[in-house]
Structures are given as structure tokens and as C-alpha cells.
Scaffold this motif. Structure first.
Motif, PDB file in Angstrom:
ATOM      1  N   ASN A 317       8.361  38.412   9.221  1.00 29.79           N
ATOM      2  CA  ASN A 317       7.034  38.944   9.433  1.00 29.79           C
ATOM      3  C   ASN A 317       6.442  40.194   9.262  1.00 29.79           C
ATOM      4  O   ASN A 317       5.721  41.203   9.245  1.00 29.79           O
ATOM      5  N   SER A 319       7.935  42.940  10.489  1.00 32.09           N
ATOM      6  CA  SER A 319       7.903  43.876  11.855  1.00 32.09           C
ATOM      7  C   SER A 319       9.034  44.819  11.662  1.00 32.09           C
ATOM      8  O   SER A 319      10.191  44.658  11.687  1.00 32.09           O
ATOM      9  N   GLU A 328       6.595  51.212  13.780  1.00 29.47           N
ATOM     10  CA  GLU A 328       5.766  50.299  13.774  1.00 29.47           C
ATOM     11  C   GLU A 328       4.306  50.877  13.776  1.00 29.47           C
ATOM     12  O   GLU A 328       4.234  51.845  14.234  1.00 29.47           O
ATOM     13  N   SER A 392      -6.477  41.725  12.318  1.00 27.96           N
ATOM     14  CA  SER A 392      -5.662  41.196  11.160  1.00 27.96           C
ATOM     15  C   SER A 392      -5.486  42.417  10.131  1.00 27.96           C
ATOM     16  O   SER A 392      -4.498  42.489   9.649  1.00 27.96           O
ATOM     17  N   ASP A 395      -2.169  44.064  11.366  1.00 26.16           N
ATOM     18  CA  ASP A 395      -0.764  43.365  10.811  1.00 26.16           C
ATOM     19  C   ASP A 395      -0.680  43.812   9.428  1.00 26.16           C
ATOM     20  O   ASP A 395       0.320  44.083   8.838  1.00 26.16           O
TER      21      ASP A 395
END
Ligand SMILES: NC(=O)c1ccc[n+]([C@@H]2O[C@H](COP(=O)([O-])OP(=O)(O)OC[C@H]3O[C@@H](n4cnc5c(N)ncnc54)[C@H](O)[C@@H]3O)[C@@H](O)[C@H]2O)c1
Length: 410
Positions: A317, A319, A328, A392, A395
Motif C-alpha cells: 500500500n 506506506s 510518512e 483520498s 493517501d
């Protein structure tokens, strides 16, 4: 780069005999292309092997220089199955959009257990008695031999390891005091000392658990040793640069200290065949260990699991949570905000991908390059979106290689 291709297509190259637990994590996650080497590889072979690897796992002896990384054309992530990451050129990896993961806390328990074992051994005078018997001597006496119960343990650096040491020590009946530059919540009955001097004046055993920083370099010298109680004991399993080793040798020679246990040294041998040199060699009341605080099979297994799990999560994903060179992106919880987004300006296409993202989402932003230094640039983003869009966006931004932290302006 974040991937979306199936796990079975990802090639994992594991070097230097990383724990088999890492292989198990990848296998359980459905990875089938795992190449495992028990040793490090010579540079030429390394360059050839990395060419088609998506994930590379190493320990401390494989140097992933910018040149080696350039050979790894398909690379998406690196895992260091250890704590240190200076064997990887981190900025070069970030420039290529490759996050580097490690396992900073998987060996906390192992270090803490070593420290407790050493506290018991030093208080009982075991190192001296052991040396005597090895020389064929025999003196049966209670002199210089104490229980740990009720002794005061002074912990300097009350972080992951320091707190673990404190909890274990209390379970043996020790009284725990600590000193830290940050305000810390105490665990159990541990209490913060008034200051460093206060700790040194009260502790029977002092144990060091600070990180290596410019401020901790030689923080424990003659002055601090002099302030320790006569006959007290010092343990250092943090970093060798923290203690002035000559001043320590002097304090032991003068019998101001009763003994010491040292696991880390200002200069450590580079390999198993390098000689070990220290002014503490030959002192019967000193336990010397070759930087093995975190070296247990359990810690290695934990490291295998921790790093492999981070790599699987990243390739699933994107991350980059806890990547050492690629923090992050925390963006933007609130739909209306002005943010300063830090980006690695050398990652190809990072700015245009940010712009594309915002224009596709029809979101009102103003992305402009404000300022640059060697590697990091800043973009101001005015976000005015509905909550769903904002989530969204967060992300998607996090997944763009080269985006770093953000700072909220309002
Ligand atoms: N011997 C080994 O094999 C081994 C293994 C793992 C870690 N370590 C070393 O152990 C040390 C501690 O690791 P950790 O995981 O507990 O780190 P940590 O970051 O969790 O804790 C360090 C603590 O020290 C405090 N601190 C920083 N500077 C200080 C100062 N000048 N005075 C007092 N406190 C200060 C910090 O606030 C923090 O609470 C590190 O030096 C690490 O490199 C050694």
C-alpha cells in the motif's frame, strides 16, 4: 516506488543470512521469488544480483552505495535487518524513490536482560571471583558481594531500553531512579532523580541508555565518575563515545569505582579478525563484551519479522511509515488548510505528479516551488476540498515518491 503488481511477481533478495523469520513473513504473504544468501556478496556479484530485485534485505556489511543502487533498476524498497542504516546511501535511495526500513527496537529486551545480568554479576563480585578461579586461586569470602535487593539503580536515558531495564530491576527488588533530558512518565515505582548529579550521588549501579548525539559525546567523563559513590558500579551498553574510557580506567585503577561492565567502545574492531584494544583489558572487576547487547537469537528473529512486515506493507500500500529516509506524509486531515509540503526535489517528476494529482481531483491548490536547499524543497498547498477528497488526497500524496512531511500553516 510504490507498486501495485502481484506479490508473486516481486523478487526479494535477502543477503547476509538474515533471520529465517523474514523468509517466513514473505512466504506467508504469498511471495514466491525469494533468493537467500547466507553471506554478503563481493561488489561485482552484488551489482549483478540486485539488477532484477524489487526488494533487497541486508544487514550491516553490505554497502548499498549510490552506484550499487543505480544497478538496481527495479528496486522498490530496502530492508536493513539491523538498527544502523549508514551502510546505505540514504539520500541516494530517497532520490530514487526507494524507502529504507530498519528495526530500531526489536532488540530492546535483549539489551535490558544483559544489563540486569551484569548488575547482578558486578554486585556479587563474580568477574573477580571467576578470574581468580581461572588462575587456580580460591578465596571464600562474602567481602565485596551484595544482593541486588534494595540497591539503587540509576538509569541515564529513560527511553525504550532504559524503561525496560527499570521494570526488570524493580522485579528483583531494586530501587530505580532515572535521569532523562525529556520529561518522562515513570513506570512502576521508578522516580525521576532531581538531576544528573543527584542520580550519581544516590545510585549503587549507574547504567547508560542515551543515544549517540553531539550532546552525549563524552557526556560521562572524570567529573561524572568522580560524582559517583565510592565503590559504585557503571554499566554502558549504549554507545562507546558516551564514556571517556581513559577516565573510566583511571577511576577503576584508583578504586573509586567498584567495577564496570562495558559492551560498547569508542573504537570497535571492524571485523571478527581485528584486534580489540582497550585500557580496560586485564582488569578483573570489569566485564567486557563485544557489543552483543542486542545479539540474541530472539532479537534476530524479531528483527526478521519487523523489517519483512514493513517491506510487505510498503509493497502492498505504499506506506512509508517508519522508513528512515522517507517519512510518512501526513496530509491533510482538514479539508480546508494551507500546508507546507516538504519534497525531495531531486526525485524525478515529483512536482509534476503533485500538480497532476491536484488538477485531476479538481481541488483548489497553489503548488509552487518556494525554496530549495541541497535536497529538500517546499511547496505551499491551499487545499479546499470535501472531506472524502481530502482523505483520498492524503493517501495519494503519500504514495508519490519524494513527498515528505508537511507543516500546517493554518
Ligand atoms: N549494546 C547494544 O547492542 C545496543 C543495542 C541496541 C541499542 N543500543 C543503544 O542503546 C541506546 C538507547 O537505545 P533506546 O532504544 O533506548 O533509545 P531511545 O531513543 O528509546 O531512548 C534514549 C533516551 O535517552 C534520552 N536522552 C537523550 N539524550 C540524553 C541526555 N543527554 N541525557 C539524558 N537522557 C538523554 C532520550 O530522551 C531518550 O529517552 C542507544 O545509544 C542505542 O544505540 C545498544
Amino acid at each position: 516506488m510504490k507498486t501495485s503488481f502481484p506479490r508473486q511477481d516481486i523478487k526479494v533478495l535477502l543477503l547476509e543470512g538474515v533471520s529465517r523469520t523474514a523468509v517466513e513473513v514473505f512466504e506467508r504473504a504469498g511471495y514466491s521469488q525469494i533468493e537467500y544468501h547466507a553471506k554478503s556478496l563481493p561488489e561485482d556479484e552484488l551489482k549483478a544480483r540486485v539488477a532484477d530485485a524489487h526488494i533487497i534485505g541486508i544487514r550491516s556489511r553490505t554497502h548499498l552505495t549510490a552506484e550499487v543502487l543505480e544497478h538496481a533498476k527495479r528496486l522498490i524498497a530496502v530492508g536493513c535487518y539491523c538498527i544502523g542504516t549508514n551502510q546505505v546511501e540514504l539520500t541516494a535511495a530517497a532520490r530514487l524513490g526507494v524507502p529504507v526500513f530498519n528495526a530500531p527496537y526489536s532488540n530492546t529486551r535483549s539489551v535490558a536482560e544483559l544489563v540486569i545480568a551484569e548488575a547482578i554479576m558486578l554486585l556479587r563480585g563474580i568477574p573477580q571471583k571467576n578470574a581468580l578461579c581461572h588462575r587456580g586461586g580460591w578465596t571464600k569470602s562474602a567481602s565485596g558481594s551484595f544482593e541486588v535487593r534494595d540497591k539503587v539503580l540509576g538509569i541515564i536515558g529513560y527511553g525504550h531500553i532504559g524503561t525496560q531495564v527499570g521494570v526488570l530491576a524493580e522485579s528483583l527488588g531494586m530501587r530505580v531512579i532515572f535521569h532523562d533530558i525529556e520529561t518522562k512518565l515513570s513506570l512502576g515505582n521508578a522516580r525521576a532523580a532531581g538531576n544528573l548529579d543527584d542520580l550519581l550521588e544516590r545510585a549503587d549501579v549507574v547504567t547508560l541508555h542515551v543515544p549517540e548525539t553531539p550532546a552525549t559525546k563524552l557526556m560521562f567523563g572524570k567529573n561524572e565518575l568522580d560524582r559517583m559513590r565510592k565503590g559504585s558500579l557503571l554499566i554502558n551498553a549504549s554507545r562507546g563515545t558516551v564514556v571517556d574510557i581513559d577516565a573510566l580506567a583511571d577511576a577503576l585503577r584508583k578504586e573509586h569505582l567498584g567495577g564496570a561492565a562495558i559492551d560498547v567502545f569508542p573504537v570497535e574492531p571492524k571485523g571478527n579478525d581485528d584486534p580489540f584494544v582497550s585500557p580496560l583489558i586485564g582488569m578483573d572487576n570489569v566485564i567486557l563484551t563485544p557489543h552483543i547487547g542486542g545479539s540474541t537469537l530472539e532479537a534476530q528473529d524479531n528483527i526478521g519479522i519487523e523489517v519483512a512486515s514493513k517491506l510487505v506493507r510498503y509493497s502492498d500500500n505504499g506506506s512509508t511509515l517508519s522508513a528512515v529516509n522517507f517519512p510518512e506524509v501526513a496530509l491533510p486531515e482538514h479539508p480546508r488548510s494551507r500546508r507546507l509540503l516538504h519534497i525531495h526535489r531531486n526525485v524525478p517528476g515529483v512536482l509534476s505528479r503533485i500538480n497532476e494529482l491536484f488538477s485531476a481531483g479538481n481541488i483548489n491548490i497553489d503548488a509552487q516551488f518556494l525554496q530549495t536547499n541541497a535536497d529538500v524543497g517546499y511547496v505551499v498547498i491551499d487545499v479546499s476540498a470535501d472531506e472524502q477528497q481530502a482523505a483520498s488526497l492524503k493517501d495519494k500524496l503519500a504514495a508519490i515518491p519524494g513527498t515528505l512531511r508537511t507543516r500546517v500553516l493554518y
